[in-house]
Scaffold this motif. Structure first.
Motif, mmCIF file in Angstrom:
data_model
loop_
_atom_site.group_PDB
_atom_site.id
_atom_site.type_symbol
_atom_site.label_atom_id
_atom_site.label_comp_id
_atom_site.label_asym_id
_atom_site.label_seq_id
_atom_site.Cartn_x
_atom_site.Cartn_y
_atom_site.Cartn_z
ATOM 1 N N THR A 90 -2.880 1.679 3.837
ATOM 2 C CA THR A 90 -3.166 0.813 2.698
ATOM 3 C C THR A 90 -2.032 0.934 1.684
ATOM 4 O O THR A 90 -1.203 1.866 1.727
ATOM 5 N N LEU A 91 -2.007 0.002 0.730
ATOM 6 C CA LEU A 91 -0.990 0.062 -0.311
ATOM 7 C C LEU A 91 -1.198 1.261 -1.225
ATOM 8 O O LEU A 91 -0.234 1.865 -1.708
ATOM 9 N N GLU A 92 -2.445 1.637 -1.455
ATOM 10 C CA GLU A 92 -2.731 2.849 -2.241
ATOM 11 C C GLU A 92 -2.151 4.077 -1.545
ATOM 12 O O GLU A 92 -1.572 4.959 -2.189
ATOM 13 N N GLU A 113 7.804 -2.825 2.707
ATOM 14 C CA GLU A 113 6.774 -3.494 3.501
ATOM 15 C C GLU A 113 7.420 -3.952 4.808
ATOM 16 O O GLU A 113 8.374 -4.731 4.791
ATOM 17 N N ASP A 128 2.758 -8.365 5.494
ATOM 18 C CA ASP A 128 1.819 -8.507 4.381
ATOM 19 C C ASP A 128 2.583 -8.945 3.135
ATOM 20 O O ASP A 128 3.006 -8.123 2.325
ATOM 21 N N SER A 130 1.429 -10.397 0.567
ATOM 22 C CA SER A 130 0.671 -10.104 -0.660
ATOM 23 C C SER A 130 0.989 -8.713 -1.191
ATOM 24 O O SER A 130 0.774 -8.423 -2.373
ATOM 25 N N ALA A 131 1.510 -7.840 -0.323
ATOM 26 C CA ALA A 131 1.854 -6.487 -0.762
ATOM 27 C C ALA A 131 2.946 -6.500 -1.822
ATOM 28 O O ALA A 131 2.978 -5.635 -2.711
ATOM 29 N N TRP A 134 1.561 -7.330 -5.317
ATOM 30 C CA TRP A 134 0.588 -6.281 -5.658
ATOM 31 C C TRP A 134 1.313 -4.993 -6.043
ATOM 32 O O TRP A 134 0.984 -4.360 -7.056
ATOM 33 N N LEU A 135 2.299 -4.604 -5.239
ATOM 34 C CA LEU A 135 3.034 -3.374 -5.534
ATOM 35 C C LEU A 135 3.796 -3.495 -6.852
ATOM 36 O O LEU A 135 3.903 -2.525 -7.608
ATOM 37 N N LEU A 137 2.851 -5.148 -9.398
ATOM 38 C CA LEU A 137 1.868 -5.047 -10.468
ATOM 39 C C LEU A 137 1.438 -3.605 -10.711
ATOM 40 O O LEU A 137 1.101 -3.224 -11.828
ATOM 41 N N HIS A 138 1.413 -2.802 -9.652
ATOM 42 C CA HIS A 138 0.836 -1.468 -9.730
ATOM 43 C C HIS A 138 1.865 -0.336 -9.674
ATOM 44 O O HIS A 138 1.490 0.841 -9.671
#
Length: 215
Positions: A90-92, A113, A128, A130-131, A134-135, A137-138
């Motif tokens: 997972t990205l987490e 990725e 992915d 979308s990763a 998302w990455l 952002l986080h």
């Protein structure tokens, strides 16, 4: 930059595993001749100091993303690190793996990725996209995308690279060869060197959509 695999972890023990120490000498000579920084994968702590003395960026491959002992060693080397997302991670989990390196005082980490394993078999892995947002952002870390490993097919590499650039990727890794048919491994996903200039121009044009330019 130039990426060169010296020690290559392979799913099959019968696949080409890289040239090891001999390959590192080739990397040393090529780097001196071409004059560009080099990225090479570290697969074992025992090679850490030797590799760090030659290359500019240490890569941690997908299969070693959760090899926490190796991540700690990489963190202590003080070299920039390219950390690839695990095949089923997972990205987490990717961010937590990066924390192992950051915790050692090395803040020069890039996330990568490279496609994840899903039920889809049309491509080698599922990239992915979308990763990427998302990455960003986080995390404050740069996000690099490897469409070659995800696609497994050179015909798909350019559209995937363009898409990655358009959603904010900070860099793209692609495999290129003069003669992919003669490659010892991964030939079908390698771009022909003669096409690389046109490929790069197309990707740069798409990166401009989000205000990025080629370094």
């Amino acid at each position: 930059m130039m990426r060169a695999g010296v020690w290559k972890p392979r799913t099959s023990p019968f696949s080409f595993p890289g040239l090891g120490a001999e390959g590192l000498e080739i990397v040393r000579e090529t780097k001196a001749e071409v004059g560009v920084p080099v990225v090479t994968e570290l697969t074992s702590p025992e090679h850490a100091e030797t590799l760090a003395s030659v290359v500019d960026v240490i890569q941690v491959d997908a299969r070693n993303m959760q090899n926490y002992a190796l991540l700690q060693v990489v963190g202590r080397l003080g070299k920039p690190v390219l950390l690839k997302r695990g095949l089923s991670s997972t990205l987490e989990e990717l961010l937590q793996a990066a924390d192992y390196i950051l915790k050692e005082g090395n803040e020069q980490v890039m996330l990568c990725e490279r496609g994840i394993r899903t039920f889809e078999t049309a491509t080698r892995f599922t990239l992915d996209l979308s990763a990427i947002p998302w990455l960003k952002l986080h995390s404050h870390l740069p996000v690099i995308v490897d469409p070659s490993h995800a696609a497994g097919d050179r015909r798909l590499v350019e559209p995937l690279a363009r898409a990655a650039a358009a959603v904010g990727a900070d860099g793209i890794i692609v495999e290129v060869a003069e003669d992919p048919e003669a490659a010892l491994c991964d030939g079908p996903q390698q771009l022909y060197a003669r096409d690389f200039g046109e490929f790069a121009r197309s990707v740069v044009a798409h990166s401009a959509l989000v205000g990025k330019r080629l370094a």
